[in-house]
Design an enzyme around this catalytic site. Structure first.
Site, mmCIF file in Angstrom:
data_model
loop_
_atom_site.group_PDB
_atom_site.id
_atom_site.type_symbol
_atom_site.label_atom_id
_atom_site.label_comp_id
_atom_site.label_asym_id
_atom_site.label_seq_id
_atom_site.Cartn_x
_atom_site.Cartn_y
_atom_site.Cartn_z
ATOM 1 N N TYR A 11 9.910 -6.981 -6.810
ATOM 2 C CA TYR A 11 8.828 -7.898 -7.150
ATOM 3 C C TYR A 11 7.727 -7.251 -7.991
ATOM 4 C CZ TYR A 11 5.115 -6.752 -3.754
ATOM 5 O OH TYR A 11 4.103 -6.146 -3.070
ATOM 6 N N ASP A 31 18.600 -1.362 -11.779
ATOM 7 C CA ASP A 31 18.609 -1.598 -10.343
ATOM 8 C C ASP A 31 19.958 -1.153 -9.791
ATOM 9 O OD1 ASP A 31 16.619 -3.518 -8.463
ATOM 10 O OD2 ASP A 31 18.630 -3.146 -7.670
ATOM 11 N N THR A 118 4.172 2.578 -3.732
ATOM 12 C CA THR A 118 3.142 3.052 -2.797
ATOM 13 C C THR A 118 3.730 4.193 -1.969
ATOM 14 O OG1 THR A 118 2.289 0.813 -2.685
ATOM 15 C CG2 THR A 118 1.584 2.319 -0.943
ATOM 16 N N VAL A 152 -1.034 -5.710 -7.091
ATOM 17 C CA VAL A 152 -1.066 -7.154 -7.357
ATOM 18 C C VAL A 152 -0.648 -7.976 -6.142
ATOM 19 C CG1 VAL A 152 -0.778 -7.025 -9.841
ATOM 20 C CG2 VAL A 152 1.227 -6.897 -8.373
ATOM 21 N N LYS A 203 -4.793 3.654 -3.294
ATOM 22 C CA LYS A 203 -3.949 2.509 -2.918
ATOM 23 C C LYS A 203 -3.875 2.363 -1.391
ATOM 24 C CE LYS A 203 -0.659 -0.473 -2.561
ATOM 25 N NZ LYS A 203 -0.275 -1.680 -3.189
ATOM 26 N N ARG A 210 -8.711 -2.851 4.882
ATOM 27 C CA ARG A 210 -8.481 -4.207 5.405
ATOM 28 C C ARG A 210 -7.927 -4.156 6.823
ATOM 29 N NH1 ARG A 210 -9.143 -8.671 2.545
ATOM 30 N NH2 ARG A 210 -7.570 -10.223 3.012
ATOM 31 N N HIS A 241 -25.394 -11.433 6.624
ATOM 32 C CA HIS A 241 -26.104 -10.206 6.234
ATOM 33 C C HIS A 241 -25.498 -9.721 4.912
ATOM 34 C CE1 HIS A 241 -27.400 -6.069 6.098
ATOM 35 N NE2 HIS A 241 -28.289 -6.323 7.067
ATOM 36 N N GLY A 254 0.594 -8.839 9.316
ATOM 37 C CA GLY A 254 1.973 -8.764 8.834
ATOM 38 C C GLY A 254 2.048 -8.427 7.358
ATOM 39 N N CYS A 257 2.617 -4.583 3.320
ATOM 40 C CA CYS A 257 1.617 -3.671 2.758
ATOM 41 C C CYS A 257 0.618 -3.213 3.813
ATOM 42 C CB CYS A 257 0.871 -4.365 1.623
ATOM 43 S SG CYS A 257 1.963 -5.094 0.415
ATOM 44 N N ARG A 321 8.206 -10.944 6.491
ATOM 45 C CA ARG A 321 8.274 -9.500 6.737
ATOM 46 C C ARG A 321 7.117 -9.026 7.616
ATOM 47 N NH1 ARG A 321 9.164 -7.220 0.820
ATOM 48 N NH2 ARG A 321 7.942 -9.068 0.377
HETATM 49 N N1 SAJ Z 1 -5.206 -10.974 7.909
HETATM 50 C C1 SAJ Z 1 -5.997 -11.145 9.042
HETATM 51 N N2 SAJ Z 1 -7.350 -11.261 8.888
HETATM 52 C C2 SAJ Z 1 -7.930 -11.230 7.652
HETATM 53 C C3 SAJ Z 1 -7.123 -11.053 6.495
HETATM 54 C C4 SAJ Z 1 -5.756 -10.930 6.656
HETATM 55 O O1 SAJ Z 1 -5.507 -11.169 10.189
HETATM 56 O O2 SAJ Z 1 -9.166 -11.354 7.597
HETATM 57 C C5 SAJ Z 1 -3.754 -10.801 8.047
HETATM 58 C C6 SAJ Z 1 -2.956 -11.886 7.327
HETATM 59 O O3 SAJ Z 1 -2.783 -13.016 8.149
HETATM 60 C C7 SAJ Z 1 -1.642 -11.151 7.085
HETATM 61 C C8 SAJ Z 1 -2.079 -9.703 6.824
HETATM 62 O O4 SAJ Z 1 -3.388 -9.603 7.378
HETATM 63 O O5 SAJ Z 1 -0.811 -11.177 8.222
HETATM 64 C C9 SAJ Z 1 -2.099 -9.246 5.364
HETATM 65 O O6 SAJ Z 1 -2.522 -10.259 4.482
HETATM 66 P P1 SAJ Z 1 -3.455 -10.032 3.188
HETATM 67 O O7 SAJ Z 1 -3.611 -11.311 2.479
HETATM 68 O O8 SAJ Z 1 -4.714 -9.359 3.599
HETATM 69 O O9 SAJ Z 1 -2.674 -8.946 2.299
HETATM 70 P P2 SAJ Z 1 -1.205 -8.834 1.584
HETATM 71 O O10 SAJ Z 1 -0.372 -7.944 2.453
HETATM 72 O O11 SAJ Z 1 -0.624 -10.147 1.188
HETATM 73 O O12 SAJ Z 1 -1.589 -8.062 0.188
HETATM 74 C C10 SAJ Z 1 -2.284 -6.806 0.211
HETATM 75 C C11 SAJ Z 1 -3.418 -6.878 -0.828
HETATM 76 N N3 SAJ Z 1 -4.331 -5.759 -0.595
HETATM 77 C C12 SAJ Z 1 -5.650 -5.931 -0.449
HETATM 78 O O13 SAJ Z 1 -6.191 -7.018 -0.479
HETATM 79 C C13 SAJ Z 1 -6.479 -4.682 -0.249
HETATM 80 C C14 SAJ Z 1 -2.819 -6.844 -2.241
HETATM 81 O O14 SAJ Z 1 -3.852 -6.777 -3.227
HETATM 82 C C15 SAJ Z 1 -1.908 -5.607 -2.403
HETATM 83 O O15 SAJ Z 1 -1.292 -5.577 -3.689
HETATM 84 C C16 SAJ Z 1 -0.800 -5.714 -1.379
HETATM 85 O O16 SAJ Z 1 -1.425 -5.732 -0.059
HETATM 86 C C17 SAJ Z 1 0.131 -4.518 -1.564
HETATM 87 O O17 SAJ Z 1 1.181 -4.668 -2.236
HETATM 88 O O18 SAJ Z 1 -0.229 -3.418 -1.135
#
Ligand code: SAJ
Length: 433
Positions: A11, A31, A118, A152, A203, A210, A241, A254, A257, A321
């Site tokens: 992807y 690939d 990564t 991304v 990265k 997060r 704040h 989940g 990443c 995943r």
């Molecule tokens: N989640 C929470 N609470 C929140 C935010 C998210 O419980 O406040 C959970 C979501 O439900 C989910 C998980 O965290 O299960 C991850 O979701 P996400 O939308 O935060 O992130 P991903 O895994 O879809 O994408 C992330 C992104 N990284 C960041 O925002 C720092 C993306 O930019 C990266 O490219 C991607 O990881 C990656 O490939 O590393």
């Protein structure tokens, strides 16, 4: 014209290959999976990403993109292969190693190798460079190497590939310069030069930030449940704040990443990465906490049926995943009948039912695990016609509590309990975990 060989057409690799070709470079995509290659050779993409098929269609006509299972001699090699996590929570670098070994026979003086996957810190220095040295080329003199991690978001990939800032970490200045020049072909965001190890850490730190923040939110949710307040309201107020941004609690973290990358830091410095490790543990035990709370809500019900809404790891995606919902369902299976509904998941799942009605028919609780838009729009009046007992447990804070209560539902919001109920010992506390 520069020629580029992209190793790994997943992807990230495939959109990157297509984007470079679209911007006038001659690209060869590689690939190891022959099925992927045969599909791409026919002009069909094998992953879902808005706009990607159309972009491939336009590139095919220019003949600037070829595909194969082996590399060819090129000016640039981009490695974008998976780095999964093993059962002992360490990075599996076997794909990175095999892709690097595969390009060895094709390397010529002046070539540039860019790792996009990564990886744990020091992978370029300690794993990539020793392999590349086997080419006989002088690293940093005849062969240039850098790390430029992809950042991304699936679903917005083509847009973010171009607009996002990029971190470019070369093993020396010349490697960094060459890599910046390469991505300048299409990147509109800023390019930030650094060294390879820093780029690897940047990265990982983004996703770890997060994860730690979500762990804090989840811990506060369990505290709220135990001492009696609404964590969602409290977080919302705290975030007014100007320097506070607490993330959202939920049934766990989940995706491939955020639930994975913090372990890559942890494996390199376990005794120092205390917050990183603890946060992973907190987020990983959230599904168990949610399952326990669901059981508690049904303790008066004989032969209960649980209707689980959502299997995807986050709202409005079809990706399961590392989804916490899978663990919640596993935990509940021995306790009660479980039916699962997810309008976004096309894949087979043993408990998945096709229709929403089948899922909620005679159910004793609705358990919302994913914040899909479809679940936000649920009507308590319609739902209650099918259910045996009117209980709803929302782990994502997406329903209008008042409306559901007015329709006769007992409503449990994750991270919300009132003091009176706790005094009566109706709800269990986080210390009972
Ligand atoms: N989640 C929470 N609470 C929140 C935010 C998210 O419980 O406040 C959970 C979501 O439900 C989910 C998980 O965290 O299960 C991850 O979701 P996400 O939308 O935060 O992130 P991903 O895994 O879809 O994408 C992330 C992104 N990284 C960041 O925002 C720092 C993306 O930019 C990266 O490219 C991607 O990881 C990656 O490939 O590393």
């Amino acid at each position: 014209m520069k020629t580029i060989c992209v190793m790994g057409l997943g992807y990230i690799g495939l959109p990157t290959a297509i984007t470079f070709a679209k911007h006038g470079m001659k690209v060869h995509g590689v690939d190891v999976n022959p099925l992927v290659i045969s599909k791409l050779t026919k002009g069909e993409i094998h992953i879902e990403e808005p706009g990607l098929q159309e972009m491939l269609d336009s590139v095919v006509l220019t003949k600037s993109l070829t595909f194969g299972t082996a590399p060819i001699t090129s000016d640039v090699y981009i490695i974008s292969v998976p780095t999964p996590i093993t059962s002992d929570k360490t990075a599996d670098l076997s794909y990175v190693k095999s892709a690097t070994i595969a390009i060895l026979p094709y390397l010529k003086p002046g070539a540039l190798v860019v790792l996009e996957s990564t990886v744990p810190p020091r992978t370029v220095e300690d794993t990539l460079i020793p392999i590349l040295s086997q080419s006989g080329l002088e690293i940093g003199e005849d062969l240039y190497v850098s790390h430029s991690p992809e950042r991304v978001l699936p679903g917005k990939l083509l847009e973010e590939l171009i607009s996002n800032d990029r971190v470019i970490g070369g093993i020396n200045d010349k490697s960094t310069e060459m890599t910046i020049e390469l991505y300048s072909q299409f990147v509109k965001g800023r390019m930030h030069p650094t060294d390879a190890t820093t780029a690897e850490m940047v990265k990982l730190m983004e996703n770890t930030y997060r994860d730690v923040n979500i762990a804090l939110a989840n811990e506060l949710a369990m505290i709220a449940q135990s001492i009696g307040f609404n964590v969602w309201e409290a977080i919302n107020l705290a975030n007014y704040h100007p320097r506070v941004n607490i993330h959202k609690p939920g049934p766990g973290v989940g995706g491939h990443c955020i639930a994975v990358d913090p372990w890559f830091i942890y494996e390199q410095a376990p005794s120092l990465a205390k917050i990183v490790g603890t946060s992973r543990e907190i987020n990983d035990q959230m599904p168990l906490y949610v399952a326990k709370l669901a059981k508690e809500l049904l303790k008066e019900t004989s032969t209960p049926k649980i209707a689980v809404l959502g299997l995807a790891f986050k709202g409005n995606v079809d990706d399961m995943r590392e989804s916490p919902a899978l663990t919640v369902v596993k935990e509940l299976k021995d306790f009660s009948t479980v039916a699962v509904f997810d309008p976004h998941i096309k894949q087979e799942h043993t408990l998945k039912v096709e229709t929403f009605e089948q899922c909620i028919e005679n159910a004793d609780i609705l358990l919302i695990l994913t914040d899909h838009d479809e679940f936000k729009a649920l009507s308590p009046e319609t739902v209650s016609r099918f259910m045996r007992t009117k209980i709803i447990f929302d782990t994502r804070n997406i329903i209008d509590i008042k409306r559901w209560e007015e329709s006769g539902f007992k409503v449990q919001l994750l991270g919300n309990s009132n003091v009176r109920e706790i005094k009566n010992n109706i709800l269990f506390t986080s210390s009972s975990l």
